[in-house]
Design an enzyme around this catalytic site. Structure first.
Site, PDB file in Angstrom:
ATOM      1  N   GLY A  12       0.825  -1.206   0.000  1.00  0.00           N
ATOM      2  CA  GLY A  12       0.000   0.000   0.000  1.00  0.00           C
ATOM      3  C   GLY A  12       0.854   1.248   0.000  1.00  0.00           C
ATOM      4  N   PRO A  55       2.587   4.810   1.100  1.00  0.00           N
ATOM      5  CG  PRO A  55       4.438   6.086   0.519  1.00  0.00           C
ATOM      6  CD  PRO A  55       3.198   5.505  -0.039  1.00  0.00           C
ATOM      7  CD  GLU A  57      -6.056  31.946  -4.993  1.00  0.00           C
ATOM      8  OE1 GLU A  57      -6.813  30.972  -5.151  1.00  0.00           O
ATOM      9  OE2 GLU A  57      -4.829  31.886  -5.230  1.00  0.00           O
ATOM     10  CG  HIS A 106      -8.481  29.360  -8.985  1.00  0.00           C
ATOM     11  ND1 HIS A 106      -8.178  28.642 -10.114  1.00  0.00           N
ATOM     12  CD2 HIS A 106      -7.295  29.843  -8.520  1.00  0.00           C
ATOM     13  CE1 HIS A 106      -6.875  28.707 -10.336  1.00  0.00           C
ATOM     14  NE2 HIS A 106      -6.307  29.432  -9.377  1.00  0.00           N
ATOM     15  CG  ASP A 150      -3.485  27.719 -10.798  1.00  0.00           C
ATOM     16  OD1 ASP A 150      -3.568  27.028  -9.765  1.00  0.00           O
ATOM     17  OD2 ASP A 150      -3.691  28.942 -10.840  1.00  0.00           O
TER      18      ASP A 150
HETATM   19  P1  ADP Z   1       3.373   2.697   6.592  1.00  0.00           P
HETATM   20  O1  ADP Z   1       4.195   1.675   7.259  1.00  0.00           O
HETATM   21  O2  ADP Z   1       2.247   2.131   5.778  1.00  0.00           O
HETATM   22  O3  ADP Z   1       4.143   3.683   5.786  1.00  0.00           O
HETATM   23  P2  ADP Z   1       2.831   3.437   9.278  1.00  0.00           P
HETATM   24  O4  ADP Z   1       2.285   2.175   9.781  1.00  0.00           O
HETATM   25  O5  ADP Z   1       4.237   3.718   9.634  1.00  0.00           O
HETATM   26  O6  ADP Z   1       2.654   3.558   7.712  1.00  0.00           O
HETATM   27  O7  ADP Z   1       1.894   4.609   9.756  1.00  0.00           O
HETATM   28  C1  ADP Z   1       2.391   5.789  10.309  1.00  0.00           C
HETATM   29  C2  ADP Z   1       1.452   6.344  11.341  1.00  0.00           C
HETATM   30  O8  ADP Z   1       0.236   6.752  10.738  1.00  0.00           O
HETATM   31  C3  ADP Z   1       1.053   5.333  12.378  1.00  0.00           C
HETATM   32  O9  ADP Z   1       1.965   5.300  13.412  1.00  0.00           O
HETATM   33  C4  ADP Z   1      -0.296   5.827  12.838  1.00  0.00           C
HETATM   34  O10 ADP Z   1      -0.160   6.814  13.817  1.00  0.00           O
HETATM   35  C5  ADP Z   1      -0.857   6.492  11.604  1.00  0.00           C
HETATM   36  N1  ADP Z   1      -1.792   5.602  10.899  1.00  0.00           N
HETATM   37  C6  ADP Z   1      -1.667   5.147   9.644  1.00  0.00           C
HETATM   38  N2  ADP Z   1      -2.711   4.394   9.300  1.00  0.00           N
HETATM   39  C7  ADP Z   1      -3.527   4.353  10.362  1.00  0.00           C
HETATM   40  C8  ADP Z   1      -4.787   3.719  10.637  1.00  0.00           C
HETATM   41  N3  ADP Z   1      -5.405   2.972   9.722  1.00  0.00           N
HETATM   42  N4  ADP Z   1      -5.321   3.901  11.852  1.00  0.00           N
HETATM   43  C9  ADP Z   1      -4.701   4.658  12.771  1.00  0.00           C
HETATM   44  N5  ADP Z   1      -3.526   5.257  12.583  1.00  0.00           N
HETATM   45  C10 ADP Z   1      -2.937   5.131  11.394  1.00  0.00           C
HETATM   46 ZN    ZN Z   2      -4.327  29.600  -9.021  1.00  0.00          ZN
END
Ligand code: ADP
Ligand code: ZN
Ligand code: MG
Length: 630
Positions: free
Chosen positions: A228, A230, A449, A452, A525
């Site tokens: 998935g 980041p 603005e 837009h 834009d």
């Molecule tokens: P990834 O590993 O997918 O890049 P992380 O697990 O490191 O993402 O997520 C980073 C932070 O984002 C987590 O520590 C949490 O605080 C928040 N987070 C991400 N997704 C969720 C979720 N589904 N529910 C709650 N917190 C989330």
């Molecule tokens: Zn603009």
């Protein structure tokens, strides 16, 4: 990092595949010798025993004749003699032997300081040490000394590192990873992502009651790959699985294999699986697995270290018994780059998709994170709608920014306004309060603005205006118009995309018509409009000329748009024409809308210049007042 320091200090060889010995004695001695080379001249200028002074034959004879000489020895064409001139200080001299037939007589007859009055021939005059002994004394001994000191320093450092609670330590076998046995994260901490949770619950159940599965003869997938974009909670989810299953959790990031343990990647993998087998049932989690699991082909370049590590991982995954209860989780946001061998059945054959959260998901994530901060009644709906496309990590960040803002404002609780402001901070950067625009600039930004907003408001299939502001932001934006979709859009029609481009052109069109100028303010834009128009032609099949032909391929769907053209150069040139035509049409449409509603433009822009920020409702009230008047 301390680890890197240690490597440098100990001069560890960076051999590729064998586990490097922690220290090599020869190397230590070499170091010692090198240092001695420098020090010798300074500290031991005359180390080789007593001093021998050069003198000439005449002086020798005169010393013999005046009875100062005690001993004489002739060796290798050199005459060595000692004198005792004043009391006890014995000095040794050296001089060349000259063919002097009377020398023996002269010595026999000469008076001497010796008790028997004769010069002694028998005693051996102190001379230089043998070259070998000299070498040992001057070079080898100090070398060993330095080596011992060096070794001791290394030991102390190592002990200190181990005591300071680092999870990783250097043993002779390579590197150890310690399991985390007490993880507090549970599925409740992961909001949304219900499908992913569903898929992982089976794994948790298996780790709880393996008998249920082994009775039938079923073995679970050995490896589960979390993929998935980041910040969607992959790392979090892996920890939650461990927390739910209450089993030891070995976590390591893929890059640690190749970066921190140069030359040790494979050994580390072996060690990891050995320990995991002893601790089963347990979970191994390899974060960012693409760092070692990249496809082994020319396109990605080859890297011996990484391939060794990957091969070891493949071997280990084949080697262990799935029924024992070792589950391997891995996470990546570049699944397309992984080696095919990693993905085949028996390895990471199950894939759990973590997607960017939808409206419900975003609400749930905000709720989870708001649990940890004191807050008033929050209108989650507004915040969740304003954050379309944000990941869980971004939402967590927004909640934290809001809490910081509340503190800054001297409040005890977070309000909806805090959250809304922090959404903007995350999107557009913080407000630049002290940046002053000249009145002329402010007018242009206000009309830009408003342009837009007006084009957006006058079109159907276009998200309603939420807010217009001309307060400069740290990101460099001098103002912006925020549109918020009423509800989540999964499908985008050709019309809505075209309208979006027209809205993007609205800013520039307003500059042209209202201010009779064009400015650099439209650069962002232009970028967005061009990207959209290009995607419409080359990827979405929305041009008449190319019909359903795909002209561009997307490399990675998670890490943003790195697209590559998959058509001939001639077609590429024609695509540019199509894109240009699309943008021209949209620009014309924007100009037409603005020209037709100049009354609204003037009124809204004036209000904006006065207040700096107006809400969507205020703007729509102006629009309505003007249209009603006609
Ligand atoms: P990834 O590993 O997918 O890049 P992380 O697990 O490191 O993402 O997520 C980073 C932070 O984002 C987590 O520590 C949490 O605080 C928040 N987070 C991400 N997704 C969720 C979720 N589904 N529910 C709650 N917190 C989330
Ligand atoms: Zn603009
Ligand atoms: Mg992660």
């Amino acid at each position: 990092m301390t680890f890197a320091c240690k490597h440098a200090l100990m001069g560890q060889p960076t051999s590729q595949n064998k586990p490097a010995p922690r220290e090599s004695p020869t190397l230590g001695i070499l170091w010692g010798i090198l240092i001695v080379l420098f020090l010798n001249g300074l500290i031991f200028p005359n180390f080789s025993g007593r001093r021998i002074m050069e003198t000439d034959y005449g002086t020798f004879i005169s010393k013999v004749d005046s009875g100062l000489v005690k001993n004489v020895m002739i060796k290798n064409g050199q005459i060595y003699f000692t004198t005792a001139a004043n009391g006890d200080t014995i000095t040794t001299y050296q001089t060349g032997e000259i063919n002097d037939p009377q020398l023996v007589d002269r010595l026999l007859n000469a008076p001497s300081a010796n008790s028997n009055g004769k010069i002694s021939f028998s005693e051996i005059v102190p001379q230089e040490n043998s070259p070998i002994l000299n070498f040992v004394l001057m070079w080898i001994l100090p070398g060993i000394g330095f080596y011992l000191i060096w070794r001791m320093a290394g030991r102390t450092l190592q002990t200190r590192m181990r005591e300071s609670g680092n999870f990783l330590s250097f043993g002779n076998s390579g590197a150890k990873i310690y399991a985390d046995a007490d993880i507090k994260t549970t599925f409740a901490d992961v909001a949304g992502q219900d499908e992913a949770k569903e898929a992982l619950k089976e794994i948790v159940d298996f780790l709880h009651t393996p008998a249920k599965y082994t009775e039938i003869g079923a073995s679970l997938p050995k490896g589960v790959l979390l993929v998935g974009p980041p910040g969607t909670g992959k790392t979090l989810m892996a920890r939650a699985v461990a927390g739910e299953a209450k089993v030891p959790f070995f976590a390591i990031s893929g890059s640690e294999f190749v970066q921190m343990f140069v030359g040790m990647g494979a050994a580390k993998v072996r060690d990891l699986f050995k320990q995991a087998n002893e601790k089963a049932p347990c979970i191994i989690f390899i974060d960012e697995i693409d760092a070692i699991g990249k496809r082994r082909d020319a396109a990605y370049g080859s890297n011996d270290e990484r391939e060794q590590t990957l091969n070891q991982l493949l071997t280990e995954m084949d080697g262990f018994d799935g029924r024992k209860g070792v589950v391997i989780l891995a996470a990546t946001n570049r699944p397309e780059s992984l080696d095919k061998a990693l993905l085949r059945p028996g390895r990471f054959d199950r894939r759990v998709q973590m997607e960017l959260p939808d409206l419900q998901g975003r609400k749930a994530i905000l709720e989870v994170h708001l649990r940890h901060v004191k807050h008033q009644e929050i209108d989650l709906d507004i915040v969740a709608r304003a954050t379309a496309g944000s990941s869980g990590a971004e939402l967590a960040n927004i909640v934290n920014e809001a809490a910081l803002r509340a503190v800054r404002m001297g409040r005890k609780q977070v309000s909806t306004a805090d959250l809304e402001e922090s959404v903007e901070t995350v999107i557009a950067g913080a407000q630049k309060k002290n940046k002053v625009l000249s009145p002329e600039e402010q007018k242009i930004v206000a009309y830009h603005e408003t342009g837009h907003a007006l084009v957006a408001a006058m079109q159907t299939h276009s998200a309603p205006v939420h807010k217009i502001t001309i307060i400069p932001r740290t990101s460099g934006a001098l103002g912006y118009t925020m549109q918020v979709e009423e509800e989540e859009q999964l499908l985008q029609s050709r019309e809505s995309l075209f309208n979006r481009i027209a809205t993007l052109c609205g800013g520039r069109a307003a500059e042209e018509i209202a201010c009779n100028t064009v400015t650099t303010g439209a650069s962002n834009d232009i970028e967005q409009a061009t990207r959209l128009a290009r995607a419409m032609v080359s990827r979405f099949g929305m041009s008449d000329t190319y019909d359903m032909m795909g002209l561009e391929t997307v490399g990675n769907s998670y890490l943003g748009a790195d697209t590559s053209l998959s058509c001939s150069a001639a077609t590429a040139a024609q695509i540019d024409n199509e894109v240009l035509q699309l943008i021209k049409d949209a620009h014309d449409k924007a100009r037409a809308i603005i020209s037709a509603h100049m009354d609204i433009m003037h009124k809204a822009a004036a209000r904006l210049m006065e207040k700096e920020t107006i809400t969507g409702e205020e703007f729509m009230a102006i629009v309505k007042a003007c249209t009603d008047k006609r």
